[in-house]
Write a protein that holds these residues in place. Structure first.
Motif, PDB file in Angstrom:
ATOM      1  N   PRO A  29      22.018  40.617  24.164  1.00  0.00           N
ATOM      2  CA  PRO A  29      23.052  41.592  24.524  1.00  0.00           C
ATOM      3  C   PRO A  29      22.948  42.051  25.979  1.00  0.00           C
ATOM      4  O   PRO A  29      21.869  42.202  26.529  1.00  0.00           O
ATOM      5  N   PHE A  30      24.109  42.243  26.565  1.00  0.00           N
ATOM      6  CA  PHE A  30      24.336  42.755  27.914  1.00  0.00           C
ATOM      7  C   PHE A  30      23.940  41.766  29.014  1.00  0.00           C
ATOM      8  O   PHE A  30      24.703  41.575  29.939  1.00  0.00           O
ATOM      9  N   SER A  31      22.804  41.103  28.940  1.00  0.00           N
ATOM     10  CA  SER A  31      22.510  40.099  29.963  1.00  0.00           C
ATOM     11  C   SER A  31      23.382  38.863  29.756  1.00  0.00           C
ATOM     12  O   SER A  31      23.659  38.128  30.700  1.00  0.00           O
ATOM     13  N   SER A  32      23.818  38.643  28.518  1.00  0.00           N
ATOM     14  CA  SER A  32      24.723  37.525  28.258  1.00  0.00           C
ATOM     15  C   SER A  32      26.069  37.743  28.927  1.00  0.00           C
ATOM     16  O   SER A  32      26.751  36.783  29.279  1.00  0.00           O
ATOM     17  N   GLY A  33      26.442  38.994  29.114  1.00  0.00           N
ATOM     18  CA  GLY A  33      27.706  39.296  29.790  1.00  0.00           C
ATOM     19  C   GLY A  33      27.717  38.798  31.217  1.00  0.00           C
ATOM     20  O   GLY A  33      28.726  38.282  31.705  1.00  0.00           O
ATOM     21  N   MET A  34      26.594  38.944  31.906  1.00  0.00           N
ATOM     22  CA  MET A  34      26.517  38.462  33.289  1.00  0.00           C
ATOM     23  C   MET A  34      26.649  36.947  33.339  1.00  0.00           C
ATOM     24  O   MET A  34      27.369  36.402  34.181  1.00  0.00           O
ATOM     25  N   ALA A  35      25.964  36.257  32.448  1.00  0.00           N
ATOM     26  CA  ALA A  35      26.034  34.792  32.422  1.00  0.00           C
ATOM     27  C   ALA A  35      27.439  34.328  32.036  1.00  0.00           C
ATOM     28  O   ALA A  35      27.968  33.378  32.627  1.00  0.00           O
ATOM     29  N   ALA A  36      28.043  34.982  31.056  1.00  0.00           N
ATOM     30  CA  ALA A  36      29.391  34.596  30.625  1.00  0.00           C
ATOM     31  C   ALA A  36      30.410  34.864  31.722  1.00  0.00           C
ATOM     32  O   ALA A  36      31.356  34.089  31.898  1.00  0.00           O
ATOM     33  N   ARG A  37      30.255  35.953  32.468  1.00  0.00           N
ATOM     34  CA  ARG A  37      31.174  36.227  33.588  1.00  0.00           C
ATOM     35  C   ARG A  37      31.100  35.126  34.638  1.00  0.00           C
ATOM     36  O   ARG A  37      32.098  34.750  35.236  1.00  0.00           O
ATOM     37  N   LYS A  38      29.896  34.598  34.879  1.00  0.00           N
ATOM     38  CA  LYS A  38      29.743  33.490  35.832  1.00  0.00           C
ATOM     39  C   LYS A  38      30.472  32.246  35.336  1.00  0.00           C
ATOM     40  O   LYS A  38      31.168  31.581  36.106  1.00  0.00           O
ATOM     41  N   VAL A  39      30.319  31.921  34.058  1.00  0.00           N
ATOM     42  CA  VAL A  39      30.986  30.742  33.495  1.00  0.00           C
ATOM     43  C   VAL A  39      32.498  30.908  33.572  1.00  0.00           C
ATOM     44  O   VAL A  39      33.224  29.981  33.965  1.00  0.00           O
ATOM     45  N   VAL A  40      32.985  32.096  33.227  1.00  0.00           N
ATOM     46  CA  VAL A  40      34.418  32.362  33.260  1.00  0.00           C
ATOM     47  C   VAL A  40      34.944  32.291  34.701  1.00  0.00           C
ATOM     48  O   VAL A  40      36.019  31.739  34.948  1.00  0.00           O
ATOM     49  N   ALA A  41      34.189  32.804  35.649  1.00  0.00           N
ATOM     50  CA  ALA A  41      34.610  32.741  37.047  1.00  0.00           C
ATOM     51  C   ALA A  41      34.616  31.305  37.558  1.00  0.00           C
ATOM     52  O   ALA A  41      35.526  30.901  38.289  1.00  0.00           O
ATOM     53  N   TRP A  42      33.605  30.512  37.196  1.00  0.00           N
ATOM     54  CA  TRP A  42      33.548  29.114  37.616  1.00  0.00           C
ATOM     55  C   TRP A  42      34.717  28.311  37.051  1.00  0.00           C
ATOM     56  O   TRP A  42      35.140  27.329  37.636  1.00  0.00           O
ATOM     57  N   ALA A  43      35.229  28.731  35.887  1.00  0.00           N
ATOM     58  CA  ALA A  43      36.340  28.023  35.256  1.00  0.00           C
ATOM     59  C   ALA A  43      37.688  28.417  35.845  1.00  0.00           C
ATOM     60  O   ALA A  43      38.707  27.839  35.489  1.00  0.00           O
ATOM     61  N   GLY A  44      37.709  29.400  36.736  1.00  0.00           N
ATOM     62  CA  GLY A  44      38.955  29.809  37.377  1.00  0.00           C
ATOM     63  C   GLY A  44      39.791  30.774  36.560  1.00  0.00           C
ATOM     64  O   GLY A  44      40.995  30.883  36.775  1.00  0.00           O
ATOM     65  N   CYS A  45      39.182  31.488  35.643  1.00  0.00           N
ATOM     66  CA  CYS A  45      39.899  32.467  34.831  1.00  0.00           C
ATOM     67  C   CYS A  45      40.008  33.786  35.590  1.00  0.00           C
ATOM     68  O   CYS A  45      39.205  34.068  36.476  1.00  0.00           O
ATOM     69  N   THR A  46      40.990  34.615  35.214  1.00  0.00           N
ATOM     70  CA  THR A  46      41.079  35.945  35.809  1.00  0.00           C
ATOM     71  C   THR A  46      39.939  36.777  35.255  1.00  0.00           C
ATOM     72  O   THR A  46      39.655  36.733  34.060  1.00  0.00           O
ATOM     73  N   PRO A  47      39.256  37.531  36.103  1.00  0.00           N
ATOM     74  CA  PRO A  47      38.083  38.277  35.628  1.00  0.00           C
ATOM     75  C   PRO A  47      38.462  39.420  34.689  1.00  0.00           C
ATOM     76  O   PRO A  47      39.578  39.929  34.707  1.00  0.00           O
ATOM     77  N   ALA A  48      37.490  39.803  33.882  1.00  0.00           N
ATOM     78  CA  ALA A  48      37.691  40.916  32.957  1.00  0.00           C
ATOM     79  C   ALA A  48      37.662  42.235  33.726  1.00  0.00           C
ATOM     80  O   ALA A  48      36.942  42.382  34.704  1.00  0.00           O
TER      81      ALA A  48
END
Length: 112
Positions: A29-48
């Motif tokens: 929990p919570f540290s996974s959010g940082m890793a998931a945000r990186k994956v989402v950003a690398w994929a070109g998605c709009t950030p949360a």
């Protein structure tokens, strides 16, 4: 025979350590959010943002990571990981078991 056994030992530890790293990276929990945000950003998605989750283009491979990238759902990381990646984790664990059994059987055949 020794080279084959060594290959399966190496493959078993590589696949198993990859599974453990993936689960630790996206299951805490919570540290996974940082890793998931990186994956989402690398994929070109709009950030949360505070009020809404990230939005990915249709068919993006990063879509299962979107719930983990939001600050609130990252607290439920093990549950979100099991729901979004359960099939992949089961297949990955099955591969680990299969490689381990092959390594074990090759070792038993070699014993006097």
């Amino acid at each position: 025979m020794q080279h084959t056994r060594r290959f399966f030992k190496w493959a078993f530890w590589l696949v198993t350590s990859g599974l453990m790293a993936f689960c630790l990276l996206f299951g805490i929990p919570f540290s996974s959010g940082m890793a998931a945000r990186k994956v989402v950003a690398w994929a070109g998605c709009t950030p949360a943002s505070f009020g809404m989750q990230a939005v990915c283009p249709a068919g993006s491979l990063a879509e299962p990571f979107v719930p983990l990238s939001h600050w609130f759902t990252s607290g439920f990381a093990p549950l979100v990981l099991a729901v979004n990646f359960g099939g992949m984790l089961a297949a990955w664990a099955s591969l680990c078991v299969a490689l381990g059994l092959i390594w074990l059987v090759l070792g038993l055949q070699q014993a006097p």
